[in-house]
Design an enzyme around this catalytic site. Structure first.
Site, short mmCIF file in Angstrom:
data_model
loop_
_atom_site.label_atom_id
_atom_site.label_comp_id
_atom_site.label_asym_id
_atom_site.label_seq_id
_atom_site.Cartn_x
_atom_site.Cartn_y
_atom_site.Cartn_z
N ASP A 31 0.85 -1.18 0.00
CA ASP A 31 0.00 0.00 0.00
C ASP A 31 0.89 1.24 0.00
O ASP A 31 1.62 1.48 0.97
CB ASP A 31 -0.89 -0.01 1.25
CG ASP A 31 -1.98 1.05 1.22
OD1 ASP A 31 -2.04 1.82 0.24
OD2 ASP A 31 -2.77 1.11 2.18
N ASP A 61 -2.85 2.46 -5.97
CA ASP A 61 -1.80 2.47 -4.94
C ASP A 61 -1.77 1.23 -4.06
O ASP A 61 -1.09 1.22 -3.03
CB ASP A 61 -1.97 3.71 -4.05
CG ASP A 61 -3.32 3.75 -3.35
OD1 ASP A 61 -4.25 3.05 -3.80
OD2 ASP A 61 -3.46 4.49 -2.36
N GLU A 62 -2.44 0.16 -4.46
CA GLU A 62 -2.60 -0.96 -3.55
C GLU A 62 -2.71 -2.26 -4.35
O GLU A 62 -3.41 -2.31 -5.36
CB GLU A 62 -3.87 -0.74 -2.72
CG GLU A 62 -4.12 -1.71 -1.62
CD GLU A 62 -5.39 -1.35 -0.85
OE1 GLU A 62 -5.65 -2.04 0.16
OE2 GLU A 62 -6.13 -0.43 -1.25
#
Length: 448
Positions: free
Chosen positions: A11, A105-106
């Protein structure tokens, strides 16, 4: 359940805000809020400096300003975020073919399926993840990532949240229940504020409390599907596989939110803004599309897609927004999202390089909800062609970014990721020496 801690969850920390701080030296170490900057704006991401004042994603910009008035409020630069995301996802796919992105983003990564064998002992995966985090920092020009590793998606996600930002936690096999028991029930996917309140009324506040409740009782309290799911997760039982998502020929925007969304009006507003961004990207690239898709990831990580197909392609924001909102209403009325929504996305596929201009008669962009406040209350107005955070270049002063605009004046701070904090200068909004830039597709320089 896996015998080894081989599920990695990565993350990127405060992603949008971190990219802005990377590219804008004067904002490093200071509160930054990225999202809609007008009266109806919504926070997409807040830097950790802003979070100390209570600012969080999905909060209205108006409330964020009241909590942290000294923060820098910037409009998103999605090209910059996609550039960084592509570098990270490419790095992860070089490690394993099984990479499941959850958002820009993950992502989850299956280390057991790695191209090159990974030592799956606790020490081995810790050392491996340490190298991965350093590589992420290198390819993104200094962005940090929090990483969790465990025997399942659930445990890996919990682990990545334990030491934010820039943390690394490995949960040893066999210790999962001991880790979870003292935690609040909201650590479990699917337990949002409403479910937590129902459990609280039943005397259940921690995972240990939940673990002590039988299957039939949980089904009685929460319903068959939800109750059964929590029964297993309370015991760290999660056998969901990591599924690699194939890239599709589409233009889309999506975002994951810190808190599960349950408010319909807020979700409608977020979908409208995503549709606006999709329309802007289509028009910038001279494209249009026939199929509008709404992507929703629920509180329990279930991903749903709803789509509708037009008879002819469009690039109109109003049309995309109208169809996406209709899909949202359709999904919400099924009750599937009652437990909350953690991700929303809007996309257009079936791309073409032409547009049916009059598909919906007199529909115009002006039908969209306005984002601006009265000029006296807003430091920048999009209709003047400039918005806070956008990249610009001046013929004499070089590259910089828009600090603010209004009343015929645009203010620019001249700095880049590779320079020290730079000077601030103001110009007329129609100054021919000042031009807007597209995000450069080059490796960013690491922050000092």
């Amino acid at each position: 359940m896996r015998a080894h801690a081989s599920v990695l969850h990565l993350d990127l920390d405060a992603f949008y805000a971190a990219v802005e701080q990377r590219d804008k030296p004067s904002l490093r170490g200071k509160p930054v809020v990225v999202g809609g900057t007008g009266g109806r704006g919504v926070v997409a991401t807040a830097s950790y400096e802003a979070r100390r004042y209570g600012v969080r994603s999905a909060m209205s910009t108006r409330e964020a300003r009241s909590r942290c008035p000294h923060a820098a409020f910037l409009s998103p630069r999605f090209e910059a975020y996609r550039e960084a995301s592509e570098r990270v996802m490419g790095l992860l796919r070089a490690i394993s073919p099984l990479v499941e992105p959850l958002s820009l983003d993950e992502a989850f990564v299956d280390l057991a399926a790695a191209h090159t064998a990974v030592d799956l002992s606790v020490d081995g995966v810790h050392a491996f993840a340490t190298e991965v985090r350093e590589e992420v920092r290198a390819v993104t020009g200094g962005l940090t990532a929090s990483v969790g590793i465990g025997t399942s998606k659930f445990i890996a996600k919990v682990a990545s949240d334990l030491d934010k930002p820039d943390g690394l936690v490995v949960i040893a096999p066999g210790t999962e229940r001991d880790l979870l028991r003292p935690m609040h029930v909201q650590v479990i996917p699917g337990v949002g504020p409403q479910t937590a309140e129902r459990l609280r009324r039943a005397g259940i506040q921690t995972v240990a409390d939940l673990e002590a409740v039988g299957h039939e009782e949980l089904v009685r309290i929460l319903g068959k599907a939800h109750g059964a799911g929590l029964f297993h997760l309370a015991r760290a039982e999660d056998d969901r596989p990591i599924v690699a998502e194939r890239e599709t020929k589409s233009v889309s925007v999506e975002a994951t939110y810190d808190a599960d969304l349950t408010d319909r009006a807020l979700m409608d507003s977020l979908v409208t803004r995503q549709a606006r961004e999709v329309g802007e990207r289509l028009r910038k690239h001279g494209l249009s599309g026939r199929t509008v898709t709404l992507k929703v990831r629920l509180h329990d990580f279930t991903t749903l897609n709803r789509s509708t197909t037009l008879t002819a392609p469009t690039d109109a924001t109003a049309t995309i927004g109208r169809l996406a909102r209709a899909l949202l209403v359709e999904l919400l009325e099924t009750g599937q999202a009652a437990g909350g929504v953690r991700l929303l996305g809007v996309g257009v596929s079936g791309l073409a390089d032409w547009v049916q201009e009059d598909l919906f008669g007199d529909t115009t962009e002006d039908e969209e909800p306005a984002e601006e406040e009265p000029a006296a209350a807003v430091p920048l107005r999009r209709r003047e062609g400039w918005w806070p955070g956008m990249d610009v270049e001046h013929a004499e002063h070089g590259r910089g970014w828009v600090w603010g605009a209004g009343r015929g004046v645009v203010t620019v701070r001249f700095e880049t990721a590779a320079t020290p904090a730079g000077p601030v200068r103001s110009f007329a909004v129609d100054d021919p020496a000042l031009t807007a830039l597209r995000q450069a597709r080059t490796p960013p320089a690491p922050p000092a």
